[in-house]
Write an enzyme that holds these catalytic residues in place. Structure first.
Site, mmCIF file in Angstrom:
data_model
loop_
_atom_site.group_PDB
_atom_site.id
_atom_site.type_symbol
_atom_site.label_atom_id
_atom_site.label_comp_id
_atom_site.label_asym_id
_atom_site.label_seq_id
_atom_site.Cartn_x
_atom_site.Cartn_y
_atom_site.Cartn_z
ATOM 1 N N CYS A 167 17.403 33.447 -24.839
ATOM 2 C CA CYS A 167 16.312 33.331 -23.876
ATOM 3 C C CYS A 167 14.969 33.540 -24.581
ATOM 4 O O CYS A 167 14.597 32.743 -25.430
ATOM 5 C CB CYS A 167 16.534 34.311 -22.730
ATOM 6 S SG CYS A 167 15.363 34.154 -21.367
ATOM 7 N N ASP A 224 19.587 24.282 -16.559
ATOM 8 C CA ASP A 224 18.645 25.390 -16.754
ATOM 9 C C ASP A 224 17.341 25.045 -16.033
ATOM 10 O O ASP A 224 16.638 24.114 -16.413
ATOM 11 C CB ASP A 224 18.393 25.584 -18.256
ATOM 12 C CG ASP A 224 17.617 26.848 -18.568
ATOM 13 O OD1 ASP A 224 16.769 27.246 -17.742
ATOM 14 O OD2 ASP A 224 17.853 27.432 -19.640
ATOM 15 N N HIS A 256 20.896 28.559 -17.118
ATOM 16 C CA HIS A 256 20.304 29.430 -18.126
ATOM 17 C C HIS A 256 21.199 30.662 -18.297
ATOM 18 O O HIS A 256 21.898 31.073 -17.380
ATOM 19 C CB HIS A 256 18.915 29.863 -17.663
ATOM 20 C CG HIS A 256 18.134 30.608 -18.689
ATOM 21 N ND1 HIS A 256 17.562 29.988 -19.776
ATOM 22 C CD2 HIS A 256 17.832 31.921 -18.792
ATOM 23 C CE1 HIS A 256 16.923 30.892 -20.510
ATOM 24 N NE2 HIS A 256 17.075 32.081 -19.934
#
Length: 287
Positions: A167, A224, A256
């Protein structure tokens, strides 16, 4: 062995040189914003490993970090593990132990240590506004350089350095691959690729594709909501200008954070496939 007490392997090491300290300098358990952890969260044991908190000198300060390495004699290839926005909580520490089980010295520095402790904040927007928004890319890259230097002096092989991040850390992984010419390989998990230029974040991975200095594997989810597929495809196209190999894997319909086994976003099949690709990418690039 717990993170609070280094196991019986530890007395065989030079405690002063390696700098292991009480794990109390790092948050215990999972970050408040993502607690409680899912029952499916992977827990990697400490058997055969040396693990614990360390303090890394950087920019006139001491940065907390978590390190894990095999119990045998090094030097070991080193992997820098870059945190999500939640800091170095239990998931990131577990990733370090997984890598140590594979023969690496894995170290995850607390890259927000100057700005605050995200593990104690319950709301993600508050983490972003009060901590993450204040962190400069230049600061992060310098702190990662310091982490690599610490690892080289404490059981790591300076000639075999890799990085992976998730991330927020996935974006940083791309940036570091464009920053450090000594890096051997990088694996970026669903890191942001594009954005507005600011004083603290002047460049994004799309801007740096031609400047990559190490092979990069990018792992992304087709569903995502924060990283559109067209942005991933733009990065794939831009990476053709790089002088190093770049591979981007897009998992259809995956959200995600599909590797985050402690969260509802976890998807076992792509997470395991991505991890296998990570291992093969590192080993295929002399790590």
């Amino acid at each position: 062995m717990s993170d609070d007490h280094i196991n019986s392997l530890m007395p065989k090491l030079d405690m002063t040189r390696r700098g292991f300290v009480s794990a109390a300098v790092l948050a215990s358990g999972y970050a408040l914003a993502v607690s409680p952890a899912s029952a499916q969260a992977i827990a990697t044991d400490h058997v055969g490993l040396v693990t614990g908190a360390v303090m890394i000198p950087t920019g006139g300060a001491a940065m907390p970090a978590y390190a894990a390495m095999p119990g045998g004699k090094g030097p070991f290839p080193t992997i820098l593990v870059v945190q999500e926005i939640f800091g170095v909580h239990e998931h990131i520490r577990d990733v370090c132990r997984r890598l140590a089980k594979l023969g690496y010295l894995a170290v995850a520095p607390e890259l927000y240590f100057r700005q605050g402790d995200p593990s104690t904040i319950a709301e993600i927007p508050a983490i972003l506004s009060t901590i993450v928004s204040k962190v400069a890319d230049s600061q992060v890259l310098a702190d990662l350089d310091a982490t690599a230097a610490w690892a080289a002096a404490n059981g790591g092989d300076a000639k075999r350095l890799g990085i992976t991040g998730f991330c927020w850390g996935g974006r940083i992984t791309w940036l570091y691959a464009a920053h450090n010419p000594r890096l051997k390989a990088a694996v970026a998990w669903y890191g942001k690729l594009a954005g507005d230029a600011t004083t603290l974040t002047p460049k994004h991975p799309l801007d740096l594709a031609a400047q990559l200095k190490a092979p990069v594997l990018g792992l992304y989810g087709g569903a995502d909501q924060g990283i559109p597929v067209d942005t991933v495809e733009k990065m794939r196209a831009a990476a053709k200008s790089a002088k190093v190999p770049v591979e981007i894997v897009l998992y259809p319909d995956m959200p995600h954070a599909f590797h985050a086994d402690y969260r509802p976003s976890y998807r076992e099949a792509p997470a395991k496939d991505g991890w296998n690709r990570l291992v093969n990418w590192f080993r295929g690039n002399d790590l």
